[in-house]
Design a protein around this motif. Structure first.
Motif, PDB file in Angstrom:
ATOM      1  N   GLY A 107       3.606  -2.061   0.395  1.00  0.00           N
ATOM      2  CA  GLY A 107       3.399  -0.949   1.311  1.00  0.00           C
ATOM      3  C   GLY A 107       2.150  -1.172   2.145  1.00  0.00           C
ATOM      4  N   LEU A 108       1.882  -0.236   3.041  1.00  0.00           N
ATOM      5  CA  LEU A 108       0.692  -0.294   3.891  1.00  0.00           C
ATOM      6  C   LEU A 108      -0.411   0.548   3.257  1.00  0.00           C
ATOM      7  CD1 LEU A 108       2.206  -0.010   7.486  1.00  0.00           C
ATOM      8  CD2 LEU A 108       1.227  -2.030   6.390  1.00  0.00           C
ATOM      9  N   TYR A 109      -1.506  -0.099   2.909  1.00  0.00           N
ATOM     10  CA  TYR A 109      -2.642   0.572   2.278  1.00  0.00           C
ATOM     11  C   TYR A 109      -3.621   1.025   3.366  1.00  0.00           C
ATOM     12  CZ  TYR A 109      -1.024  -1.168  -2.243  1.00  0.00           C
ATOM     13  OH  TYR A 109      -0.276  -1.421  -3.376  1.00  0.00           O
ATOM     14  N   LEU A 110      -4.038   2.268   3.264  1.00  0.00           N
ATOM     15  CA  LEU A 110      -4.934   2.841   4.271  1.00  0.00           C
ATOM     16  C   LEU A 110      -6.346   2.908   3.699  1.00  0.00           C
ATOM     17  CD1 LEU A 110      -5.368   4.211   6.982  1.00  0.00           C
ATOM     18  CD2 LEU A 110      -4.589   6.349   5.979  1.00  0.00           C
ATOM     19  N   TYR A 111      -7.292   2.324   4.434  1.00  0.00           N
ATOM     20  CA  TYR A 111      -8.680   2.269   3.974  1.00  0.00           C
ATOM     21  C   TYR A 111      -9.599   2.961   4.971  1.00  0.00           C
ATOM     22  CZ  TYR A 111      -7.211  -1.177   0.525  1.00  0.00           C
ATOM     23  OH  TYR A 111      -6.590  -1.800  -0.522  1.00  0.00           O
ATOM     24  N   ARG A 112     -10.583   3.633   4.410  1.00  0.00           N
ATOM     25  CA  ARG A 112     -11.662   4.185   5.227  1.00  0.00           C
ATOM     26  C   ARG A 112     -12.961   3.573   4.726  1.00  0.00           C
ATOM     27  NH1 ARG A 112     -12.375  10.463   6.682  1.00  0.00           N
ATOM     28  NH2 ARG A 112     -11.119   9.746   8.424  1.00  0.00           N
ATOM     29  N   ASP A 113     -13.625   2.849   5.625  1.00  0.00           N
ATOM     30  CA  ASP A 113     -14.844   2.133   5.249  1.00  0.00           C
ATOM     31  C   ASP A 113     -14.608   1.265   4.009  1.00  0.00           C
ATOM     32  OD1 ASP A 113     -16.596   3.119   7.288  1.00  0.00           O
ATOM     33  OD2 ASP A 113     -16.545   5.054   6.242  1.00  0.00           O
ATOM     34  N   ASN A 114     -13.439   0.600   4.005  1.00  0.00           N
ATOM     35  CA  ASN A 114     -13.060  -0.375   2.978  1.00  0.00           C
ATOM     36  C   ASN A 114     -12.756   0.258   1.619  1.00  0.00           C
ATOM     37  OD1 ASN A 114     -12.432  -3.111   2.654  1.00  0.00           O
ATOM     38  ND2 ASN A 114     -14.317  -3.493   1.509  1.00  0.00           N
ATOM     39  N   ILE A 115     -12.601   1.579   1.555  1.00  0.00           N
ATOM     40  CA  ILE A 115     -12.230   2.255   0.317  1.00  0.00           C
ATOM     41  C   ILE A 115     -10.877   2.918   0.541  1.00  0.00           C
ATOM     42  CG2 ILE A 115     -12.832   4.018  -1.378  1.00  0.00           C
ATOM     43  CD1 ILE A 115     -14.626   1.544  -1.404  1.00  0.00           C
ATOM     44  N   ARG A 116      -9.967   2.756  -0.394  1.00  0.00           N
ATOM     45  CA  ARG A 116      -8.592   3.196  -0.217  1.00  0.00           C
ATOM     46  C   ARG A 116      -8.468   4.715  -0.188  1.00  0.00           C
ATOM     47  NH1 ARG A 116      -3.596   2.279  -4.447  1.00  0.00           N
ATOM     48  NH2 ARG A 116      -2.060   3.444  -3.253  1.00  0.00           N
ATOM     49  N   ILE A 117      -7.577   5.189   0.692  1.00  0.00           N
ATOM     50  CA  ILE A 117      -7.212   6.603   0.761  1.00  0.00           C
ATOM     51  C   ILE A 117      -5.833   6.754   0.132  1.00  0.00           C
ATOM     52  CG2 ILE A 117      -6.780   8.562   2.291  1.00  0.00           C
ATOM     53  CD1 ILE A 117      -9.650   7.632   2.352  1.00  0.00           C
ATOM     54  N   LEU A 118      -5.725   7.623  -0.857  1.00  0.00           N
ATOM     55  CA  LEU A 118      -4.426   7.893  -1.496  1.00  0.00           C
ATOM     56  C   LEU A 118      -3.628   8.882  -0.666  1.00  0.00           C
ATOM     57  CD1 LEU A 118      -5.457   8.220  -5.252  1.00  0.00           C
ATOM     58  CD2 LEU A 118      -4.415   6.263  -4.121  1.00  0.00           C
ATOM     59  N   PRO A 119      -2.276   8.810  -0.777  1.00  0.00           N
ATOM     60  CA  PRO A 119      -1.435   7.909  -1.573  1.00  0.00           C
ATOM     61  C   PRO A 119      -0.916   6.731  -0.747  1.00  0.00           C
ATOM     62  CG  PRO A 119      -0.085   9.676  -0.752  1.00  0.00           C
ATOM     63  CD  PRO A 119      -1.465   9.888  -0.166  1.00  0.00           C
ATOM     64  N   TYR A 120      -1.537   6.445   0.387  1.00  0.00           N
ATOM     65  CA  TYR A 120      -1.055   5.374   1.249  1.00  0.00           C
ATOM     66  C   TYR A 120      -1.114   4.043   0.500  1.00  0.00           C
ATOM     67  CZ  TYR A 120      -2.157   9.174   4.395  1.00  0.00           C
ATOM     68  OH  TYR A 120      -2.236  10.412   4.996  1.00  0.00           O
ATOM     69  N   GLY A 121      -0.045   3.272   0.628  1.00  0.00           N
ATOM     70  CA  GLY A 121       0.101   2.033  -0.115  1.00  0.00           C
ATOM     71  C   GLY A 121       1.147   2.144  -1.204  1.00  0.00           C
ATOM     72  N   ASP A 122       1.422   3.355  -1.663  1.00  0.00           N
ATOM     73  CA  ASP A 122       2.488   3.573  -2.627  1.00  0.00           C
ATOM     74  C   ASP A 122       3.829   3.324  -1.939  1.00  0.00           C
ATOM     75  OD1 ASP A 122       4.331   4.482  -4.448  1.00  0.00           O
ATOM     76  OD2 ASP A 122       3.215   6.287  -4.971  1.00  0.00           O
ATOM     77  N   SER A 123       4.643   2.439  -2.531  1.00  0.00           N
ATOM     78  CA  SER A 123       5.925   2.104  -1.902  1.00  0.00           C
ATOM     79  C   SER A 123       6.863   3.295  -1.838  1.00  0.00           C
ATOM     80  CB  SER A 123       6.595   0.960  -2.674  1.00  0.00           C
ATOM     81  OG  SER A 123       6.798   1.313  -4.031  1.00  0.00           O
ATOM     82  N   ASP A 124       6.586   4.323  -2.645  1.00  0.00           N
ATOM     83  CA  ASP A 124       7.420   5.531  -2.597  1.00  0.00           C
ATOM     84  C   ASP A 124       6.941   6.510  -1.521  1.00  0.00           C
ATOM     85  OD1 ASP A 124       8.936   4.598  -4.681  1.00  0.00           O
ATOM     86  OD2 ASP A 124       7.727   5.583  -6.223  1.00  0.00           O
TER      87      ASP A 124
END
Length: 994
Positions: A382-399
Motif C-alpha cells: 500500500g501507499l504509506y503516508l508520512y509527515r516529517d518522516n513519521i507515519r500517519i495511520l492508517p495509510y499504508g494498510d492494504s485494507d
C-alpha cells in the motif's frame, strides 16, 4: 457567575474511548517517544505474566514536568502559542519536528491496560536527576460523581540510577487504596472494590525485572527516558498481535507499527529512532513482529518491476521519473487540470512508489522472488503516508485504499491498470508545508477538510493519467511497457517448458544415483562380479582334456567377459546432457564418480584379470596352447566387428537426424521466400486497388508508405527466423563448446549461485544474531574473565582449589573459543599452549557428555594408547573438536539405526578413542558416513540431521587446521561406523607410546 467543572470521566473519554485500539495507542506512544528525542523505543509483551513494558531512552521528565505536562490533560506545551514552554530538546541531536500538539496522546496508554506504573528520569548534563515513579489505575477516571481534583496519584522520587523494588510498589499500592477508600461514600463502591482487587494483584518489581527483561533502554546508572509497566493488559492486545484472518495478511499490530519511519525508498534519511515490539510467547521464545526483515527495504524497491518518484508542486503539478521493467530512468510530468493557476490548500508533497506485476509470467522478477514479493505485498502493501518522516495511520494498510485504486480497477483492470495490493511506496508531507492537512482527534487519518479532498483528488488524477500514459494499450508512452511485458511472458514460458523438460531428467538421474548407492551399501556389484568369476572358474576347473574343444572354450570366455561387462554396465549411470545439476545432485554425482572409479580399480579390473588368468590356465591344461593365438585373434575380430557395427549404427542415426534437420532447414527457407513473395504480390495488388489514377500525390504517398511498412515488417520477420536458423547451424559447425555443453555449465552455475545466495542469506542472519549475542554478552564475558583471574591468587595458596581453578579456566577457554569463532572477543585467558593428555580429553568428554552416554546407552572405549598420548596445543582448539565429533557420533548411534543394512541383530553402541600411526582416532559403531556423503561432510551447510546447520564439522576442521592439525574421514566400509582421524602437526615432538 458559573464555571465549567471537569469530571474525572473526561480523561477516560479522551483516552480509552477516543483512541481506536491498541495498535493506534502504541503508535501514538511511539510518536511521543520521538518527540522526547528517544533513539530507541522498545515494547516487550510478556504473555505468561500478562505484562507489557514500554521503554524509551528519550529526555525523560522531572517531577514538575510529570505533574504539569503528563498528568495535565490537553496541555499545549508543544504548540507555538502554548502557555507552557516547550519540552526540552536534546542538545546532542538535531532538532526534530513535533508530532503531537493536542496534549492527549499520552492518554492512549490507557487502551493497553487498566493500570500502569510510570518510571521516568530526566536527562541532565551531570546525571543528577532523580527517578520519578507514579502508579495509575485508569478505572478511577470512570468513577461517577468524581471530579479530577478529587483524585490523587501515588508519586515517588528516588535516587537516580536505581529502580523501585517490590516494597516501594506495595507502598504506592496502599496509598492508592487509601485514596480510593476516601471516595467510597460519593461514588460506586462496587467499582472501587474492583479497582482495589486489581491494585493488590499488581506484582511488578522493576528492580527485580531489570536483569530478567531483554536488552533495551535502561534507567539504571546514567540512563534516562520514560518506561511504562502495564498489567493486566487489555485482552484485545494479544488478539491484535495474533489475529491475521488470512495467512497472507499482516496482523493489526503489524499493519499499524511497521514502517514507523520511511525506510523503504532508496536514499532515505536515517530514522532518528528505532522501534521494536517483542512478543514473548513463553519458554524463552520471542519474535520481533516489526523487525526490519518484516518491512519493505530499498532493495525490494529497486528490484520491483516499475518505480516512480517525483514531486507535486504547490499547484498540484507532478514532475518526476519512471523506470519500466528496470529500463532507463525517464523524466515525465502529469498535469492536474483543477489547479486554475492557484496554489493548492494541501501544499506540495513527494511521492515514491514501486509496483510489481500481478502475474509471474509478466514480471521481470524470478519466480521465487516474485512469489515472496507478492506475499509481502498481500500482507503490508500500500501507499504509506508520512509527515516529517513519521507515519500517519492508517495509510499504508492494504485494507485502507483511500485513493479508491482498487475500486477503479474492478471496473476495468486493463484501463486503470494499478492495483493497491501490488504497490508499495511513500507519500511524504511536512507539518510546515502541509499544515492544512489535519489529523483526526482519534489519530486515524486526516480530517476530510477541503485540503484533504484536494490532496486525494490530485493523487487520484495522477494514477489515472499515469496508467493512460505508460501502461494502457494505445498510451503515448506504453510501447516499452507492452513490448517488455510480452517479452517477459515469452521468456517465462520458455523457462517453464525448459524446467518441465529437465525436471524428469533430474528425477531420473537422482533415482539412478540412489539405486547405485543402495547397491553399494549392499555390496551388490562386488557380489555380482565375484559370482561371475567364481562360476566360470568352477566351470573351467570341472573340465578335463577332451571334454571340450577350443570353440567351446572361446564361447565360454566370450560369455564370461560379457557377463562381467553387464555387471559393470549396471553400475554405470549416464549423466544427461544439457541439464544443470543442483548442489545436492552435484555432490551425489561427484561421490558416484569416486565410487565408480573404486569399482573399476578394486573390483572390475581384478575380476577381468582373474578371468583372463583362468582361461590362460585352462587353455594350457586342456591342450589348446597351440591354438591360443588363433583363439585370441578370433576373439579380437568378433570384438572389432561388434564395435564397428555399434559405431556404424550411431553414425546412421546422426546422418538421419542431420538429413531431417537439413530437410526442415531447406523447407523453412523455402517457406520464408514463399511468404515474402506472397506478401509482395498481395501488397502490389493492394496498391493497384488503392492508388487510383485521380488520387492526389499526398494520398498516393500515404498508401505507398503503409504498403512499404507492411512489406518491411513481414520481410524482417522472415529474416529473423533465418538468422536464428543460421546461428543454430553455426553453433554446431564451429570449434568450441556445443550449445548443450554451454547450457549444462550455465545451469549448473545458476544452481550453485542460487545455493550460495541462500547460504549467504542464512549466514548473514546468523551473523546478525551472533553480533547481538556478542554485544550483549561482551560485558559479562569481561566480568567473568576478570573474576577468574582474581581466583588465581587463591588457587596458588590452595592445592585442592587449584584443581577446581584449572577445570574452571579450561571450561571457560572452551566457551570463549566458540564465541571467538563468530565475534572478535579477547581470548587472552588461558590461551597459551599446554601439554594435553588423551586421558584429560577423555575425562572432559565423560564429564560433559556423561548424562547423554548413559541416556542413550553408549559405551565409550578409551584405549591405553589414547590415554597415554600427549600433544602440545591449545585446550580451546582440541577440546571443542572432540566434543563435536563425539556429539555427532552419539546422534547417529541413536538415530542412524535405519541406515544399517543387512544386520541380523542390533549392534552395541560404542564410541572408541584411539591412536593409530600417530593420529588421534574417533570411531563409532553406527551406520557410518555413506559413500555419497564422504566428499560433503566437511562442506559448510551440508547436514543429514533434520534441522542441522551443517556448520559443526566445517568449523571444527577450520579451527584445527589453523593450529596445524588435519581432520579427515576414513573411507566407508560396509558394516563399519564412521572413523575420523586428527593428524597432529608435523612439527609435534610427542610420540605414541606403546
Amino acid at each position: 457567575m458559573a464555571k465549567f467543572g471537569i469530571g474525572a470521566r473526561a480523561i477516560d473519554l479522551l483516552g480509552r474511548q477516543q483512541v481506536a485500539g491498541t495498535p493506534t495507542a502504541i503508535s501514538e506512544l511511539f510518536k511521543n517517544a520521538h518527540d522526547a528525542y528517544a533513539k530507541a523505543m522498545v515494547v516487550d509483551f510478556y504473555r505468561v505474566r500478562n505484562l507489557v513494558i514500554l521503554r524509551d531512552d528519550g529526555m525523560g521528565m522531572s517531577r514538575k514536568d510529570f505533574e504539569t505536562r503528563w498528568l495535565t490533560a490537553a496541555t499545549d506545551s508543544k504548540r507555538a502559542s502554548g502557555y507552557l514552554p516547550p519540552p526540552d530538546t536534546d542538545p546532542d541531536q538535531a532538532p526534530r519536528p513535533v508530532m503531537g500538539e493536542k496534549g492527549i496522546g499520552r492518554l492512549a496508554i490507557a487502551v493497553l491496560g487498566k493500570q500502569v506504573l510510570v518510571l521516568t528520569r530526566k536527562k541532565t548534563t551531570d546525571n543528577s536527576a532523580p527517578l520519578v515513579a507514579a502508579l495509575l489505575h485508569w478505572d478511577i477516571f470512570s468513577l461517577p460523581n468524581v471530579q479530577l481534583s478529587d483524585l490523587e496519584i501515588p508519586l515517588r522520587e528516588i535516587k537516580g540510577g536505581t529502580l523501585p523494588d517490590q516494597t516501594m510498589i506495595s507502598d504506592m499500592v496502599e496509598e492508592a487504596a487509601r485514596n480510593l477508600e476516601a471516595l467510597r461514600r460519593q461514588t460506586d463502591a462496587s467499582v472501587i472494590d474492583d479497582i482495589l482487587t486489581d491494585l493488590r494483584a499488581f506484582e511488578v518489581d522493576p528492580a527485580a525485572l531489570a536483569d530478567a527483561v531483554m536488552p533495551g533502554p535502561d534507567l539504571r546508572s546514567d540512563g534516562h527516558g520514560t518506561h511504562f509497566y502495564i498489567s493486566p493488559t487489555n485482552e484485545t492486545l494479544a488478539l491484535d498481535v495474533d489475529e491475521a484472518g488470512d495467512e497472507d495478511k499482516a496482523t493489526p499490530m503489524q499493519k499499524a507499527l511497521l514502517g514507523f519511519s520511511n525506510t523503504m525508498v532508496p536514499g532515505h534519511d536515517i530514522p532518528p529512532m528505532t522501534t521494536t515490539f517483542r512478543d514473548h510467547k513463553g519458554g524463552g521464545i520471542w519474535d520481533d513482529i516489526i523487525g526490519s526483515n518484516n518491512f519493505f527495504s530499498p532493495e525490494d524497491f529497486e528490484k520491483s518491476d516499475h518505480q516512480v518518484s517525483g514531486t507535486f508542486d504547490e499547484f498540484g503539478q507532478f514532475s518526476g521519473t519512471i523506470e519500466v521493467f528496470g529500463g532507463e530512468k525517464r523524466p515525465f510530468s502529469i498535469h492536474w487540470p483543477n489547479s486554475r493557476a492557484q496554489e493548492t490548500r494541501c501544499g506540495p508533497f513527494r511521492l515514491s512508489f514501486a509496483y510489481v506485476q500481478g502475474k509471474a509470467n509478466e514480471s521481470r522478477l524470478p519466480r521465487d522472488n516474485w512469489a515472496e514479493m507478492i506475499e509481502k505485498l498481500n500482507r503490508i502493501g500500500g501507499l504509506y503516508l508520512y509527515r516529517d518522516n513519521i507515519r500517519i495511520l492508517p495509510y499504508g494498510d492494504s485494507d485502507y485504499d483511500f485513493l479508491d485504486i482498487e475500486r477503479r480497477r474492478t471496473k476495468s483492470a486493463g484501463y486503470y491498470f494499478f492495483s493497491y495490493r501490488r504497490m508499495f511506496g511513500v507519500i511524504e508531507t511536512t507539518r510546515e508545508e502541509n499544515s492544512k492537512l489535519v489529523e483526526k482527534a482519534g489519530r486515524e487519518g486526516f480530517q476530510a477538510n477541503a485540503a484533504y479532498k484536494e490532496f486525494r483528488n490530485i493523487l487520484e488524477n495522477f494514477f489515472i493519467q499515469l496508467a493512460a500514459e505508460f501502461f494502457r494499450e494505445g498510451g503515448a508512452s506504453s510501447d516499452e511497457f507492452l513490448a517488455l511485458r510480452q517479452e517477459n511472458a515469452r521468456n517465462f514460458e520458455i523457462l517453464r517448458k525448459r524446467e518441465r523438460q529437465i525436471a524428469s531428467q533430474r528425477r531420473k538421474l537422482s533415482d539412478g544415483l540412489s539405486r547405485f548407492f543402495e547397491r553399494m551399501q549392499e555390496n551388490a556389484y562386488e557380489e555380482a562380479a565375484r559370482c561371475v568369476v567364481a562360476e566360470i572358474e568352477a566351470q573351467l576347473i570341472s573340465f578335463t582334456e577332451g571334454d571340450v574343444d577350443a570353440v567351446e572354450v572361446r564361447r565360454l570366455e566370450k560369455k564370461a567377459l560379457a557377463d562381467l561387462n553387464a555387471v559393470s554396465e549396471q553400475s554405470r549411470i549416464t549423466r544427461p546432457r544439457a541439464v544443470g545439476l543442483t548442489k545436492e545432485l552435484s555432490r551425489q554425482w561427484a561421490s558416484y564418480e569416486v565410487q565408480r572409479r573404486r569399482l573399476e580399480e578394486d573390483v572390475y579390473a581384478p575380476s577381468f584379470e582373474r578371468i583372463r588368468e583362468s582361461f590362460v590356465s585352462a587353455v594350457e591344461r586342456l591342450g589348446f596352447a597351440s591354438q591360443a593365438r588363433q583363439m585370441a585373434y578370433e576373439t579380437i575380430s568378433e570384438l572389432t566387428n561388434e564395435r564397428e557395427r555399434y559405431v556404424r549404427k550411431l553414425s546412421s542415426e546422426v546422418r538421419s537426424d542431420a538429413d531431417g534437420f537439413h530437410e526442415r532447414a531447406v523447407q523453412l527457407t523455402k517457406d520464408s521466400i514463399r511468404t515474402v513473395r506472397s506478401t509482395i504480390e498481395n501488397k502490389l495488388t493492394d496498391f493497384e486497388r488503392q492508388a487510383v489514377a485521380n488520387m492526389d500525390p499526398d494520398a498516393i504517398s500515404r498508401v505507398q508508405a503503409a504498403i512499404e511498412n507492411e512489406i518491411r515488417q513481414e520481410t524482417e520477420k522472415q529474416a529473423e527466423l533465418l538468422r536464428t536458423l543460421a546461428d543454430q547451424i553455426a553453433s554446431v559447425s564451429v570449434d568450441g563448446p556445443l550449445n548443450d555443453e554451454l547450457l549444462t555449465a550455465m545451469e549448473t552455475d545458476l544452481e550453485a549461485r542460487r545455493d550460495r545466495e541462500e547460504q549467504s542469506m542464512r549466514l548473514a542472519q546468523m551473523g546478525q544474531a551472533v553480533g547481538i549475542v556478542h554485544h550483549e554478552f561482551s560485558a559479562a564475558i569481561r566480568s567473568v574473565r576478570q573474576s577468574v583471574r582474581r581466583l588465581a591468587t587463591w588457587a596458588d595458596r590452595n592445592d585442592k582449589f587449584r584443581v577446581v581453578y584449572n577445570d574452571l579456566t579450561d571450561s571457560y577457554a572452551h566457551l570463549d573459543s566458540y564465541l571467538s569463532l563468530f565475534a572478535p572477543l579477547n581470548r587472552g585467558l588461558s590461551q597459551t599452549k599446554r601439554l594435553i593428555k588423551g586421558s584429560d580429553i577423555a575425562s572432559y568428554l565423560i564429564e560433559l557428555l556423561g548424562d547423554r552416554f548413559r541416556r542413550h546407552e553408549v559405551e565409550v572405549i578409551v584405549t591405553d594408547r589414547f590415554k597415554e598420548f600427549e600433544v602440545e596445543s591449545y585446550v580451546s582448539t582440541l577440546y571443542p573438536a572432540f566434543v563435536n565429533l563425539v556429539d555427532n557420533a552419539i546422534y547417529w548411534l541413536e538415530h542412524g539405526k535405519h541406515l544399517r543394512v543387512g544386520e541380523a541383530a542390533p549392534k552395541e553402541k560404542t564410541i572408541t578413542l584411539d591412536v593409530e600411526n600417530g593420529a588421534l582416532i574417533v570411531s563409532d559403531s553406527g551406520p557410518g558416513v555413506l559413500p555419497d556423503d564422504e566428499l560433503s561432510v566437511f562442506e559448510t551447510g551440508f547436514s543429514r540431521k533434520p534441522g542441522g546447520s551443517g556448520l559443526g564439522l566445517s568449523i571444527t576442521r577450520d579451527v584445527l587446521e589453523r593450529e596445524g592439525f588435519r581432520l579427515s574421514l576414513a573411507p566407508y566400509e560396509r558394516g563399519q561406523g564412521a572413523t575420523f582421524r586428527i593428524e597432529v602437526p608435523h612439527d609435534d615432538t610427542s610420540e605414541e607410546e606403546a
